[in-house]
Design a protein around this motif. Structure first.
Motif, mmCIF file in Angstrom:
data_model
loop_
_atom_site.group_PDB
_atom_site.id
_atom_site.type_symbol
_atom_site.label_atom_id
_atom_site.label_comp_id
_atom_site.label_asym_id
_atom_site.label_seq_id
_atom_site.Cartn_x
_atom_site.Cartn_y
_atom_site.Cartn_z
ATOM 1 N N LYS A 60 0.876 -1.173 0.000
ATOM 2 C CA LYS A 60 0.000 0.000 0.000
ATOM 3 C C LYS A 60 0.911 1.220 0.000
ATOM 4 O O LYS A 60 1.776 1.351 0.864
ATOM 5 C CB LYS A 60 -0.904 0.001 1.223
ATOM 6 C CG LYS A 60 -1.889 -1.157 1.259
ATOM 7 C CD LYS A 60 -2.916 -1.016 2.376
ATOM 8 C CE LYS A 60 -2.252 -1.029 3.745
ATOM 9 N NZ LYS A 60 -3.270 -0.976 4.847
ATOM 10 N N ALA B 282 1.497 5.342 -0.095
ATOM 11 C CA ALA B 282 0.876 6.629 0.237
ATOM 12 C C ALA B 282 1.939 7.724 0.258
ATOM 13 O O ALA B 282 3.137 7.464 0.425
ATOM 14 C CB ALA B 282 0.174 6.548 1.585
ATOM 15 N N TYR B 283 1.454 8.964 0.083
ATOM 16 C CA TYR B 283 2.345 10.131 0.156
ATOM 17 C C TYR B 283 1.566 11.281 0.776
ATOM 18 O O TYR B 283 0.454 11.604 0.336
ATOM 19 C CB TYR B 283 2.852 10.526 -1.237
ATOM 20 C CG TYR B 283 3.671 11.790 -1.272
ATOM 21 C CD1 TYR B 283 4.875 11.881 -0.581
ATOM 22 C CD2 TYR B 283 3.233 12.907 -1.990
ATOM 23 C CE1 TYR B 283 5.623 13.032 -0.610
ATOM 24 C CE2 TYR B 283 3.984 14.070 -2.033
ATOM 25 C CZ TYR B 283 5.176 14.132 -1.334
ATOM 26 O OH TYR B 283 5.917 15.296 -1.360
ATOM 27 N N ASN B 284 2.144 11.871 1.824
ATOM 28 C CA ASN B 284 1.474 12.976 2.523
ATOM 29 C C ASN B 284 0.055 12.593 2.957
ATOM 30 O O ASN B 284 -0.900 13.361 2.750
ATOM 31 C CB ASN B 284 1.439 14.233 1.643
ATOM 32 C CG ASN B 284 2.744 15.005 1.719
ATOM 33 O OD1 ASN B 284 3.604 14.732 2.564
ATOM 34 N ND2 ASN B 284 2.916 15.970 0.810
ATOM 35 N N ASN B 285 -0.059 11.414 3.519
ATOM 36 C CA ASN B 285 -1.332 10.905 4.032
ATOM 37 C C ASN B 285 -2.377 10.676 2.951
ATOM 38 O O ASN B 285 -3.573 10.538 3.247
ATOM 39 C CB ASN B 285 -1.898 11.840 5.102
ATOM 40 C CG ASN B 285 -0.986 11.937 6.315
ATOM 41 O OD1 ASN B 285 -0.443 10.929 6.773
ATOM 42 N ND2 ASN B 285 -0.798 13.149 6.820
ATOM 43 N N THR B 286 -1.956 10.643 1.692
ATOM 44 C CA THR B 286 -2.869 10.369 0.583
ATOM 45 C C THR B 286 -2.509 9.028 -0.038
ATOM 46 O O THR B 286 -1.354 8.803 -0.407
ATOM 47 C CB THR B 286 -2.785 11.467 -0.494
ATOM 48 O OG1 THR B 286 -3.144 12.728 0.085
ATOM 49 C CG2 THR B 286 -3.709 11.167 -1.666
ATOM 50 N N GLN B 287 -3.486 8.157 -0.161
ATOM 51 C CA GLN B 287 -3.240 6.851 -0.747
ATOM 52 C C GLN B 287 -3.034 7.006 -2.251
ATOM 53 O O GLN B 287 -3.882 7.575 -2.957
ATOM 54 C CB GLN B 287 -4.429 5.920 -0.477
ATOM 55 C CG GLN B 287 -4.206 4.476 -0.865
ATOM 56 C CD GLN B 287 -3.186 3.773 0.024
ATOM 57 O OE1 GLN B 287 -3.033 4.118 1.185
ATOM 58 N NE2 GLN B 287 -2.486 2.795 -0.545
ATOM 59 N N GLN C 172 -2.618 10.584 -9.457
ATOM 60 C CA GLN C 172 -1.534 10.717 -8.487
ATOM 61 C C GLN C 172 -0.154 10.528 -9.119
ATOM 62 O O GLN C 172 0.863 10.628 -8.423
ATOM 63 C CB GLN C 172 -1.710 9.696 -7.356
ATOM 64 C CG GLN C 172 -3.015 9.836 -6.596
ATOM 65 C CD GLN C 172 -3.121 11.186 -5.885
ATOM 66 O OE1 GLN C 172 -2.114 11.808 -5.531
ATOM 67 N NE2 GLN C 172 -4.349 11.661 -5.690
ATOM 68 N N THR D 214 5.130 6.484 2.206
ATOM 69 C CA THR D 214 4.761 5.590 3.310
ATOM 70 C C THR D 214 4.299 4.276 2.700
ATOM 71 O O THR D 214 3.322 4.251 1.940
ATOM 72 C CB THR D 214 3.650 6.198 4.170
ATOM 73 O OG1 THR D 214 4.088 7.446 4.700
ATOM 74 C CG2 THR D 214 3.295 5.263 5.313
ATOM 75 N N ASP E 183 3.890 0.473 8.716
ATOM 76 C CA ASP E 183 3.846 1.714 7.936
ATOM 77 C C ASP E 183 5.268 2.242 7.926
ATOM 78 O O ASP E 183 5.682 2.947 8.851
ATOM 79 C CB ASP E 183 2.881 2.740 8.554
ATOM 80 C CG ASP E 183 1.444 2.542 8.098
ATOM 81 O OD1 ASP E 183 1.241 2.287 6.898
ATOM 82 O OD2 ASP E 183 0.538 2.615 8.951
ATOM 83 N N ILE F 60 8.485 4.329 6.445
ATOM 84 C CA ILE F 60 8.868 5.503 5.659
ATOM 85 C C ILE F 60 9.997 5.109 4.717
ATOM 86 O O ILE F 60 11.074 4.679 5.152
ATOM 87 C CB ILE F 60 9.314 6.657 6.579
ATOM 88 C CG1 ILE F 60 8.208 6.991 7.585
ATOM 89 C CG2 ILE F 60 9.689 7.882 5.752
ATOM 90 C CD1 ILE F 60 6.894 7.386 6.942
#
Length: 337
Positions: free
Chosen positions: A249, A251-256, A284, A299, A323, A325
């Motif tokens: 999964k 994600a970047y800046n809390n966006t999937q 995205q 993430t 999760d 980084i």
């Protein structure tokens, strides 16, 4: 009284007194000799009883204590550990280890093969739960003793204990593994039962800290996905583990951004690079490219792992809790980072 009679009586008394004075009493040595001559059979019985008691004490107290002390003096080093062919209820394990300290009297000892139970050791804070049980082959003393076990099939008995082991292996910096068993040690032709209690500290995966995306490509016509590349995953442990097809999964800046896959992931000791493929939401792609250009961090989580399309719960649970980084650094491999 006739003088002659008185003289005779006086002489007889003197003779009797003289005889009483000269009669010899037995010496101490003679008395002892006579005692043993009469009671020799009793002393032999007492001697045999004492000898039997001494032998029993040696067999049931002294020899087991000595044997246990020899076992307690040894230490174990795990050189490598391999977990392969996992299923939902089983796996195969290989372990290469070395027993140290089998010197002195232990150098001539023989330890019978036995089964050892492995468990997470927390210094007695919680009850022991055996993760699995594996056989230990017969070993002989003499300095450093190699103990090699290859492709031992393991059937999972306590799933909760295995879940805890898998989670600790994935999350912790290091972990304590306890080993317990009961065996017999031979010192020449004499044997004694002993307990094997050992605790080893092994490095764990530390949440895969240090992952780096070292290369990526955006595809416009690929049926498997639209963004692929290479990711370096560090493994600071002595453990090799077959993780199967690991879902990602992203994600970047809390966006999937999307999901991905690392096929046939086998984590081996050291820093290794693995191929990944992902499907990123088309909206995205530009934000992802901008983030990559800035060498920003993504993430990375997981939706579990499967082998031949079958999910492996005990491997999936710790992955799904991650999760991590992960920086995008295309200069990582060239040393320009």
């Amino acid at each position: 009284m006739d003088p002659a009679a008185r003289l005779s009586t006086s002489s007889d008394r003197k003779v009797e007194e003289a005889g009483a004075i000269t009669t010899q009493q037995p010496t101490k040595g003679q008395r002892v000799k006579a005692h043993y001559k009469k009671w020799w059979w009793a002393h032999i019985i007492v001697f045999l009883i004492l000898a039997l008691v001494a032998i029993l004490i040696a067999i049931f107290a002294i020899i087991p204590a000595v044997a246990q002390k020899l076992i307690n003096k040894t230490t174990l080093t795990v050189n490598s550990l391999s977990i392969i062919n996992p299923t939902a209820s089983s796996f195969e394990i290989s372990m290469n280890s070395t027993i140290h300290g089998a010197t002195g009297a232990a150098a001539h000892a023989r330890i019978e093969g036995f089964k050892v139970k492995l468990f997470l050791d927390d210094n007695g804070k919680t009850p022991i739960r055996s993760i699995f049980e594996m056989p230990v082959p017969e070993t002989h003393g003499g300095g450093d003793i190699p103990v090699i076990q290859n492709n031992v099939p393991i059937t999972i008995g306590d799933m909760g204990a295995l879940d805890a082991f898998a989670a600790t292996l994935m999350d912790a910096y290091d972990m304590r593994i306890g080993m317990r068993g009961r065996t017999k040690i031979w010192l020449g032709k004499v044997s004694a039962g002993v307990n094997y209690n050992e605790v080893v500290t092994l490095k764990a995966f530390n949440k895969l800290d240090g992952m780096v995306i070292t290369n990526y490509t955006i595809y416009t016509n690929n049926t498997k996905g639209n963004v692929g590349g290479d990711v370096m995953i560090p493994n600071p442990t002595v453990t090799t583990i077959d993780m199967g097809d690991v879902g990602l999964k992203i994600a970047y800046n809390n966006t999937q951004l999307g999901v991905g896959l690392i096929e046939n992931l086998v984590l081996r000791p050291g820093n290794h690079t693995y191929k990944f493929m992902s499907t990123i939401d088309e909206n995205q792609l530009i934000p992802l490219a901008v983030a990559a250009g800035k060498k920003a961090s993504l993430t990375i989580g997981s939706n579990g792992t499967s082998i031949n399309g079958v999910k492996i719960p005990w491997l999936s649970k710790p992955l799904e809790a991650l999760d991590t980084i992960v920086p995008v650094n295309t200069d990582y491999l060239t040393g320009k980072s």
